[in-house]
Design a protein around this motif. Structure first.
Motif, short mmCIF file in Angstrom:
data_model
loop_
_atom_site.label_atom_id
_atom_site.label_comp_id
_atom_site.label_asym_id
_atom_site.label_seq_id
_atom_site.Cartn_x
_atom_site.Cartn_y
_atom_site.Cartn_z
N LYS A 49 0.83 -1.21 0.00
CA LYS A 49 0.00 0.00 0.00
C LYS A 49 0.86 1.26 0.00
O LYS A 49 0.50 2.26 -0.59
CB LYS A 49 -0.94 0.01 1.20
CG LYS A 49 -2.15 -0.89 1.01
CD LYS A 49 -3.10 -0.75 2.18
CE LYS A 49 -4.25 -1.74 2.06
NZ LYS A 49 -5.13 -1.67 3.23
N LEU B 108 -8.34 3.97 -5.06
CA LEU B 108 -7.13 4.78 -5.01
C LEU B 108 -6.03 4.25 -5.93
O LEU B 108 -5.04 4.93 -6.17
CB LEU B 108 -6.60 4.84 -3.57
CG LEU B 108 -7.38 5.74 -2.61
CD1 LEU B 108 -6.92 5.52 -1.18
CD2 LEU B 108 -7.23 7.20 -2.98
N ARG C 107 -5.00 8.35 4.47
CA ARG C 107 -3.80 7.74 3.92
C ARG C 107 -2.66 7.72 4.93
O ARG C 107 -1.72 6.96 4.80
CB ARG C 107 -3.38 8.47 2.65
CG ARG C 107 -4.49 8.38 1.61
CD ARG C 107 -3.97 8.50 0.23
NE ARG C 107 -3.31 9.76 0.00
CZ ARG C 107 -2.28 9.90 -0.80
NH1 ARG C 107 -1.77 8.85 -1.40
NH2 ARG C 107 -1.75 11.08 -1.00
N ALA D 243 3.30 8.51 -2.35
CA ALA D 243 2.19 9.17 -1.66
C ALA D 243 1.91 10.55 -2.23
O ALA D 243 0.78 10.98 -2.32
CB ALA D 243 2.49 9.26 -0.16
N ASP E 4 -9.49 1.54 -1.16
CA ASP E 4 -8.11 1.28 -1.60
C ASP E 4 -8.06 0.94 -3.09
O ASP E 4 -7.17 1.37 -3.81
CB ASP E 4 -7.50 0.13 -0.80
CG ASP E 4 -7.21 0.54 0.63
OD1 ASP E 4 -7.17 1.76 0.88
OD2 ASP E 4 -7.02 -0.34 1.48
N ARG F 230 -6.14 12.86 3.30
CA ARG F 230 -4.77 12.84 3.82
C ARG F 230 -4.72 12.08 5.15
O ARG F 230 -3.84 11.26 5.38
CB ARG F 230 -4.28 14.28 4.01
CG ARG F 230 -2.77 14.36 4.15
CD ARG F 230 -2.25 15.75 3.88
NE ARG F 230 -3.00 16.78 4.57
CZ ARG F 230 -3.51 17.85 3.98
NH1 ARG F 230 -3.35 18.04 2.69
NH2 ARG F 230 -4.19 18.74 4.67
N ARG G 212 0.50 10.04 -6.31
CA ARG G 212 -0.25 8.81 -6.47
C ARG G 212 -0.84 8.64 -7.87
O ARG G 212 -0.69 7.60 -8.50
CB ARG G 212 -1.38 8.75 -5.43
CG ARG G 212 -2.27 7.55 -5.58
CD ARG G 212 -3.37 7.55 -4.55
NE ARG G 212 -4.31 8.64 -4.69
CZ ARG G 212 -5.31 8.65 -5.58
NH1 ARG G 212 -5.49 7.63 -6.37
NH2 ARG G 212 -6.12 9.67 -5.66
N ILE H 7 -1.12 4.48 -1.67
CA ILE H 7 -2.39 4.52 -0.94
C ILE H 7 -2.15 4.96 0.49
O ILE H 7 -2.92 5.72 1.07
CB ILE H 7 -3.07 3.13 -0.94
CG1 ILE H 7 -3.45 2.73 -2.36
CG2 ILE H 7 -4.29 3.13 -0.05
CD1 ILE H 7 -4.07 1.35 -2.44
N LEU H 8 -1.06 4.48 1.08
CA LEU H 8 -0.73 4.85 2.45
C LEU H 8 0.55 5.69 2.48
O LEU H 8 1.47 5.44 1.70
CB LEU H 8 -0.50 3.61 3.31
CG LEU H 8 -1.71 2.87 3.85
CD1 LEU H 8 -1.27 1.70 4.69
CD2 LEU H 8 -2.60 3.80 4.67
#
Lengths: 318, 270
Positions: A60, B102, B266, A81, B99, B263, A84, A65-66
């Motif tokens: 991720k 995204l 994530r 990040a 997810d 934000r 993306r 995504i993270l």
């Protein structure tokens, strides 16, 4: 060229748990803890570890995504990040347990959407579609609604969807989970072709056969840390892993004696013989067949969890 | 600018897919569409029944209330049609579906708003348009350029304000998954409120929907000007023309709220 770079990347989650009637206790869980590794363009890397080891969290973060809690992360030169959307055009992702295809529409429609979302030029799209259809044998499936596909067919459809835009990196999360032997073989064959054509592949799996047949390199993660990075033979040596020969005799008898193998379990006419994973099964099978009334036999590959557990035991013991 | 265009284009592409997916269940689509039209139509019948017993409500005649009803219905209806499914955000976070969205090379907001897009949700704006046309006909207004402008303003700014409420209040679900009702009460509840003349509500409520949640700018204030009615709050006349500014501010605030929420998601995960 380094395509993926992680430098002391960490990721913590805050977990709230009940403590008393109204009070909630918050504590931090480190899913990924100071992880550093690099992957060069064109590599095929198996990324393995027990459940909850931090594999999905890593993927991720690699897809953007993270956001990492700490450390530096680069994929194809960009910070995932932060960029993306731009990165999404350059990577392909397949989650074995979650499809990105449109359930009620023919496979072709999902591909058509990918063409427009990823802005794939018509000529390149046509060529890539043709290649996927050929390698994944999708010809008859293109006009079938996705909900009518079998799991194996859908996985092939997902693989195609992830590759239409010529991604530089392909992330696969359990690509062979739940598939039958034939489907697994097809998926592996396809991934080999994709990797040979230059796409970097990073795959998580619980199936060591995936690694054996595809990956020149294995990384093992546990408790958010990299505990092994090398080739499969090295992993087996580090984990002193063993394969198991399951022997069915014509009738119950005393434990089998065969050079290089030891009996670990006897149940009626069935016996389990363990032998080092890197050793060939052939001489043991020959020895057993020679001296015992053999009815059937099969070889079981080592299970990742066991290999890792033994690796720890080895590290502690020696 | 290119970013905004891509946000709209990617929304359109995903929405078209959902629309096509819905045709896989044609009968169910037709039945549901008929049901929503019926339910929407019955909604106005309630008002008609009320006016069977009285000819004024808070001093307003039926065609005047029809003007409020029509503009409120169009505002919420168009916003709901375009991005109403953003309210399912909490569930998408819970199931991990967010997810997957995204992973696409498109803004998350476009993808979430396009989810389960269906033409069926045109029923409400269609019915509201019919009521509005009837009201305009029955009112027999003396049209001047400022009244035309105010009407056009309501039809454009109303959906924007409701859209901002949908997005802004749904963003709360990034932090608190069960906040769906908060957004629903402000949008669907607010739209019901706006169908009735401001004169029937308490002063505190009016203050709340003017300066708190800026619903009064959707149709109450412009309609007061079109009909030449006094403002129960006694606000300056300029407020009646302020909808574009309010809509722009609301949209900006909603955008910021969404960004902050995404934000936080994530960086906290879940």
């Amino acid at each position: 060229m380094e395509l993926i770079e992680l430098d002391r990347v960490s990721r913590t989650f805050t977990v709230r748990s009940k403590a008393g009637r109204l009070r909630r206790r918050r504590h931090e869980v480190r899913a990924v803890d100071g992880l550093s590794f690099t992957v060069r363009a064109g590599e095929c890397v198996g990324y393995i570890g027990p459940n909850g080891a931090g594999k999905s969290t890593t993927i991720k973060m690699l897809t953007g995504i993270l956001v990492p809690s700490a450390g530096r992360l680069r994929v194809a030169g960009v910070d995932p990040a932060r960029e993306r959307v731009a990165l999404a055009r350059r990577i392909g992702v397949v989650f074995g347990q979650r499809t990105t295809l449109w359930w009620d529409l023919p496979l072709r429609d999902s591909y058509e959407l990918a063409r427009r979302l990823y802005r794939i030029e018509p000529a390149r799209y046509a060529a890539n579609l043709e290649r996927c259809v050929e390698l994944l044998q999708l010809g008859d499936l293109l006009d079938t609604p996705v909900r009518q596909l079998s799991l194996g067919q859908r996985m092939r459809g997902d693989l195609g969807a992830a590759l239409l835009h010529d991604p530089q990196v392909l992330y696969l999360d359990e690509p062979t989970i739940g598939l039958d032997v034939l489907s697994k073989a097809r998926v592996r064959e396809f991934l080999r072709e994709v990797n040979a054509a230059g796409t970097t592949v990073l795959l998580t799996t619980h199936d060591l056969t995936d690694i054996e047949q595809l990956c020149g390199r294995v990384m093992v993660i546990d408790h958010g840390r990299l505990v092994f990075d090398g080739d499969l033979a090295g992993l087996h040596a580090a984990g002193r892993s063993e394969r198991t020969l399951v022997v069915d005799l014509a009738r119950p008898g005393p434990p089998i004696e065969a050079p290089g193998a030891r009996v670990v379990k006897v149940a009626g006419a069935r016996q389990w013989l363990a032998f080092p994973a890197e050793q060939s099964a052939a001489p043991i099978v020959a020895a057993v067949a020679d001296r015992y009334p053999l009815q059937d036999l099969s070889v079981r590959e080592p299970v990742i969890e066991d290999v890792i557990a033994r690796m720890y035991a080895g590290a502690v013991g020696g | 600018m290119a970013e905004l265009r891509w946000a709209v284009t990617s929304w359109r592409l995903a929405a078209a897919m959902w629309m096509r997916a819905a045709t896989a269940y044609r009968t169910s689509f037709v039945l549901l569409a008929a049901a929503s039209l019926l339910v929407c139509s019955l909604d106005f019948v309630v008002l008609l029944l009320m006016f069977h017993h009285t000819d004024r409500l808070g001093g307003w005649r039926l065609p005047e209330i029809g003007l409020l009803y029509g503009t409120a219905g169009i505002a919420i209806g168009v916003a709901d049609f375009l991005l109403g499914t953003v309210d399912g955000l909490g569930e998408r976070i819970r199931t991990g579906a967010l997810d997957t969205l995204l992973l696409r090379p498109a803004p998350a907001l476009s993808m979430v708003c396009a989810e389960r897009f269906t033409l069926r949700r045109l029923a409400r704006p269609a019915q509201a348009t019919a009521v509005l046309l009837w009201a305009l006909h029955a009112l027999d207004l003396h049209w001047s350029w400022d009244k035309v402008l105010l009407l056009a303003m309501m039809l454009v700014c109303g959906p924007v304000i409701f859209g901002a409420l949908f997005v802004g209040l749904s963003s709360v679900q990034f932090f608190w998954g069960e906040a769906r009702e908060l957004q629903n009460s402000a949008t669907y509840g607010g739209a019901t409120l706006l169908q009735y003349p401001p004169d029937v509500f308490a002063r505190d409520l009016l203050l709340g929907v003017t300066f708190g949640v800026p619903l009064a700018f959707v149709n109450w204030l412009p309609t007061l000007q079109i009909l030449g009615r006094p403002d129960p709050l006694g606000l300056p006349v300029v407020c009646r023309f302020a909808a574009p500014l309010v809509a722009a501010a609301a949209a900006g605030a909603a955008g910021l709220a969404w960004r902050a929420g995404l934000r936080a998601y994530r960086s906290t995960g879940s």
